[in-house]
Design a protein around this motif. Sequence first.
Motif, PDB file in Angstrom:
ATOM      1  N   VAL A 164       0.844  -1.182   0.000  1.00 47.59           N
ATOM      2  CA  VAL A 164       0.000   0.000   0.000  1.00 47.59           C
ATOM      3  C   VAL A 164       0.884   1.239   0.000  1.00 47.59           C
ATOM      4  CG1 VAL A 164      -1.929  -1.115   1.186  1.00 47.59           C
ATOM      5  CG2 VAL A 164      -0.130  -0.041   2.522  1.00 47.59           C
ATOM      6  N   ALA A 165       0.312   2.319  -0.467  1.00 47.84           N
ATOM      7  CA  ALA A 165       1.072   3.565  -0.553  1.00 47.84           C
ATOM      8  C   ALA A 165       1.269   4.164   0.829  1.00 47.84           C
ATOM      9  CB  ALA A 165       0.336   4.564  -1.437  1.00 47.84           C
ATOM     10  N   PRO A 166       2.425   4.756   1.080  1.00 48.45           N
ATOM     11  CA  PRO A 166       2.622   5.446   2.359  1.00 48.45           C
ATOM     12  C   PRO A 166       1.706   6.654   2.463  1.00 48.45           C
ATOM     13  CG  PRO A 166       4.430   5.930   0.860  1.00 48.45           C
ATOM     14  CD  PRO A 166       3.610   4.856   0.201  1.00 48.45           C
ATOM     15  N   VAL A 167       1.241   6.912   3.653  1.00 49.17           N
ATOM     16  CA  VAL A 167       0.311   8.018   3.884  1.00 49.17           C
ATOM     17  C   VAL A 167       1.001   9.088   4.712  1.00 49.17           C
ATOM     18  CG1 VAL A 167      -1.900   8.683   4.885  1.00 49.17           C
ATOM     19  CG2 VAL A 167      -1.661   6.464   3.783  1.00 49.17           C
ATOM     20  N   THR A 168       0.909  10.310   4.249  1.00 49.88           N
ATOM     21  CA  THR A 168       1.442  11.437   4.997  1.00 49.88           C
ATOM     22  C   THR A 168       0.295  12.359   5.402  1.00 49.88           C
ATOM     23  OG1 THR A 168       1.836  12.688   2.964  1.00 49.88           O
ATOM     24  CG2 THR A 168       3.661  11.361   3.806  1.00 49.88           C
ATOM     25  N   GLU A 169       0.573  13.261   6.297  1.00 50.65           N
ATOM     26  CA  GLU A 169      -0.455  14.151   6.831  1.00 50.65           C
ATOM     27  C   GLU A 169      -0.956  15.107   5.750  1.00 50.65           C
ATOM     28  OE1 GLU A 169      -0.939  17.657  10.222  1.00 50.65           O
ATOM     29  OE2 GLU A 169       1.006  16.746   9.796  1.00 50.65           O
ATOM     30  N   PRO A 170      -2.277  15.170   5.524  1.00 50.28           N
ATOM     31  CA  PRO A 170      -2.794  16.160   4.578  1.00 50.28           C
ATOM     32  C   PRO A 170      -2.630  17.565   5.139  1.00 50.28           C
ATOM     33  CG  PRO A 170      -4.604  15.059   5.696  1.00 50.28           C
ATOM     34  CD  PRO A 170      -3.351  14.349   6.115  1.00 50.28           C
ATOM     35  N   GLN A 171      -2.470  18.514   4.241  1.00 47.46           N
ATOM     36  CA  GLN A 171      -2.271  19.899   4.642  1.00 47.46           C
ATOM     37  C   GLN A 171      -3.575  20.685   4.455  1.00 47.46           C
ATOM     38  OE1 GLN A 171       0.557  21.138   6.044  1.00 47.46           O
ATOM     39  NE2 GLN A 171       1.402  19.073   5.949  1.00 47.46           N
ATOM     40  N   THR A 172      -3.968  21.432   5.478  1.00 47.35           N
ATOM     41  CA  THR A 172      -5.157  22.276   5.399  1.00 47.35           C
ATOM     42  C   THR A 172      -4.779  23.589   4.726  1.00 47.35           C
ATOM     43  OG1 THR A 172      -6.069  21.298   7.422  1.00 47.35           O
ATOM     44  CG2 THR A 172      -6.962  23.427   6.725  1.00 47.35           C
ATOM     45  N   VAL A 173      -5.292  23.790   3.506  1.00 45.08           N
ATOM     46  CA  VAL A 173      -4.912  24.961   2.718  1.00 45.08           C
ATOM     47  C   VAL A 173      -5.980  26.044   2.719  1.00 45.08           C
ATOM     48  CG1 VAL A 173      -3.355  23.641   1.245  1.00 45.08           C
ATOM     49  CG2 VAL A 173      -5.768  23.844   0.613  1.00 45.08           C
ATOM     50  N   ILE A 174      -7.206  25.698   3.129  1.00 47.69           N
ATOM     51  CA  ILE A 174      -8.279  26.689   3.274  1.00 47.69           C
ATOM     52  C   ILE A 174      -9.004  26.401   4.576  1.00 47.69           C
ATOM     53  CG2 ILE A 174     -10.388  27.674   2.318  1.00 47.69           C
ATOM     54  CD1 ILE A 174      -9.519  26.854  -0.423  1.00 47.69           C
ATOM     55  N   MET A 175      -9.185  27.425   5.370  1.00 52.00           N
ATOM     56  CA  MET A 175      -9.921  27.291   6.627  1.00 52.00           C
ATOM     57  C   MET A 175     -10.812  28.509   6.803  1.00 52.00           C
ATOM     58  SD  MET A 175      -8.424  26.742  10.497  1.00 52.00           S
ATOM     59  CE  MET A 175      -7.527  25.281  10.003  1.00 52.00           C
ATOM     60  N   ASP A 176     -12.118  28.262   6.939  1.00 53.78           N
ATOM     61  CA  ASP A 176     -13.088  29.349   7.066  1.00 53.78           C
ATOM     62  C   ASP A 176     -12.983  30.341   5.918  1.00 53.78           C
ATOM     63  OD1 ASP A 176     -14.129  28.337   9.439  1.00 53.78           O
ATOM     64  OD2 ASP A 176     -12.616  29.344  10.648  1.00 53.78           O
ATOM     65  N   GLY A 177     -12.759  29.837   4.714  1.00 50.16           N
ATOM     66  CA  GLY A 177     -12.709  30.695   3.538  1.00 50.16           C
ATOM     67  C   GLY A 177     -11.425  31.464   3.354  1.00 50.16           C
ATOM     68  N   VAL A 178     -10.427  31.200   4.199  1.00 46.67           N
ATOM     69  CA  VAL A 178      -9.151  31.915   4.141  1.00 46.67           C
ATOM     70  C   VAL A 178      -8.060  30.953   3.696  1.00 46.67           C
ATOM     71  CG1 VAL A 178      -7.453  33.255   5.446  1.00 46.67           C
ATOM     72  CG2 VAL A 178      -9.885  33.497   5.954  1.00 46.67           C
ATOM     73  N   ILE A 179      -7.257  31.362   2.729  1.00 46.98           N
ATOM     74  CA  ILE A 179      -6.160  30.533   2.223  1.00 46.98           C
ATOM     75  C   ILE A 179      -5.005  30.545   3.209  1.00 46.98           C
ATOM     76  CG2 ILE A 179      -4.443  30.270   0.389  1.00 46.98           C
ATOM     77  CD1 ILE A 179      -6.447  31.366  -1.571  1.00 46.98           C
ATOM     78  N   MET A 180      -4.483  29.355   3.520  1.00 48.09           N
ATOM     79  CA  MET A 180      -3.366  29.207   4.442  1.00 48.09           C
ATOM     80  C   MET A 180      -2.086  29.027   3.620  1.00 48.09           C
ATOM     81  SD  MET A 180      -5.452  29.256   7.000  1.00 48.09           S
ATOM     82  CE  MET A 180      -4.424  28.892   8.408  1.00 48.09           C
ATOM     83  N   ASP A 181      -1.224  30.028   3.630  1.00 48.52           N
ATOM     84  CA  ASP A 181      -0.043  30.029   2.769  1.00 48.52           C
ATOM     85  C   ASP A 181       1.018  29.017   3.210  1.00 48.52           C
ATOM     86  OD1 ASP A 181      -0.762  32.071   0.869  1.00 48.52           O
ATOM     87  OD2 ASP A 181      -0.585  33.512   2.498  1.00 48.52           O
ATOM     88  N   GLU A 182       1.223  28.872   4.517  1.00 47.39           N
ATOM     89  CA  GLU A 182       2.291  27.980   4.998  1.00 47.39           C
ATOM     90  C   GLU A 182       2.036  26.524   4.627  1.00 47.39           C
ATOM     91  OE1 GLU A 182       4.558  26.769   9.173  1.00 47.39           O
ATOM     92  OE2 GLU A 182       3.272  28.526   9.092  1.00 47.39           O
ATOM     93  N   PRO A 183       0.818  25.972   4.852  1.00 46.20           N
ATOM     94  CA  PRO A 183       0.576  24.590   4.413  1.00 46.20           C
ATOM     95  C   PRO A 183       0.699  24.434   2.903  1.00 46.20           C
ATOM     96  CG  PRO A 183      -1.077  25.267   6.006  1.00 46.20           C
ATOM     97  CD  PRO A 183      -0.304  26.495   5.645  1.00 46.20           C
ATOM     98  N   LEU A 184       0.297  25.452   2.139  1.00 46.07           N
ATOM     99  CA  LEU A 184       0.452  25.384   0.689  1.00 46.07           C
ATOM    100  C   LEU A 184       1.919  25.240   0.308  1.00 46.07           C
ATOM    101  CD1 LEU A 184      -1.996  27.945  -0.994  1.00 46.07           C
ATOM    102  CD2 LEU A 184      -1.751  25.520  -1.518  1.00 46.07           C
ATOM    103  N   ALA A 185       2.762  26.024   0.952  1.00 46.31           N
ATOM    104  CA  ALA A 185       4.196  25.956   0.665  1.00 46.31           C
ATOM    105  C   ALA A 185       4.776  24.615   1.084  1.00 46.31           C
ATOM    106  CB  ALA A 185       4.923  27.099   1.374  1.00 46.31           C
ATOM    107  N   THR A 186       4.222  24.007   2.131  1.00 42.92           N
ATOM    108  CA  THR A 186       4.726  22.718   2.609  1.00 42.92           C
ATOM    109  C   THR A 186       4.595  21.633   1.544  1.00 42.92           C
ATOM    110  OG1 THR A 186       4.172  23.300   4.899  1.00 42.92           O
ATOM    111  CG2 THR A 186       4.484  20.961   4.409  1.00 42.92           C
ATOM    112  N   VAL A 187       3.498  21.666   0.790  1.00 44.61           N
ATOM    113  CA  VAL A 187       3.286  20.663  -0.258  1.00 44.61           C
ATOM    114  C   VAL A 187       3.756  21.178  -1.620  1.00 44.61           C
ATOM    115  CG1 VAL A 187       1.400  19.489   0.902  1.00 44.61           C
ATOM    116  CG2 VAL A 187       0.895  21.476  -0.516  1.00 44.61           C
ATOM    117  N   GLY A 188       4.450  22.323  -1.634  1.00 50.83           N
ATOM    118  CA  GLY A 188       5.036  22.841  -2.866  1.00 50.83           C
ATOM    119  C   GLY A 188       4.034  23.417  -3.852  1.00 50.83           C
ATOM    120  N   LEU A 189       2.930  23.969  -3.340  1.00 52.11           N
ATOM    121  CA  LEU A 189       1.900  24.545  -4.198  1.00 52.11           C
ATOM    122  C   LEU A 189       1.770  26.037  -3.924  1.00 52.11           C
ATOM    123  CD1 LEU A 189      -0.750  21.696  -3.850  1.00 52.11           C
ATOM    124  CD2 LEU A 189       0.847  22.066  -5.733  1.00 52.11           C
TER     125      LEU A 189
END
Length: 286
Positions: A164-189
Amino acid sequence: MPDWINILLRSLFALAYLFLLAKVIGKRQIRQVTYIEYIVGITFGSIAAFIATDLEGNLVHGIIALTVFGLFPIVTEWLSIKSKRLRDFFEGRGTVLIKHGKVMEDSLKQERLTIDDLLEQLRAKNVFKVADVEFAVMEPSGEISVLLKAENQPLTAKKAGLSVAPVTEPQTVIMDGVIMDEPLATVGLSRSWLKTELTKIGVAQENVFLGQVDETGQLYLDLYDDKIQVPPPQTDKLTFAELKKCQADLELFALSTQTNTAKKQYEMMAGQLQDVIDQVKPLLTR
């Protein structure tokens, strides 16, 4: 100063000092209460009530008492780390309640548990037959840990011999309609990628309650309006389907060509692509 104002100020001070002591003691007192921490927790409330309401009492004396009781679990914890004997003395030891499917009656009496209490705790662990249990241990915290017999344990991918594929922690990129820049950068987006994905789905950013990106770059959305159905990401499945199509095309070319050299090349490439498909299948078909 009116008494009610005095009580208000003393209560706020006692509350703030209790909060400070709780931060110093750490999260363990909330997560797992030992004998010492149980005593300290009860005493904290009594002393805080004394500080807040006893207007004739000495405030400094109350603070000293709180400090002593607050530092005591820190000292005992430090001693417990240094010595196994002291750790057993302060925190207690686990007690085996079930061994090889057999209830240990003496252990139940020692912990002052009835068979009904034990069965209730087992049912809370989704265990309804004592005979299915290999070991059950009552931890110092009062929780009962259960190990099922091998034949009664859930089937896992490892037991089934599946990769099975390894699973890593998903990153929360939007919370309450606000974009979260740090998690986006963590996944290189970037923000532009996220806005493009929202546009593809036809969802406005301010309508997103929660948005998460997994390790494969799939975007999952939860909207404020639960009546709106967001289509699940299909990129992985489409990629897998495209790979299968390419492999099938190579096999078809090998069958249709009349040239032996070309036939061998097509068959070789079809086999290599099949190996790639077998390796990426756990990643693309989850």
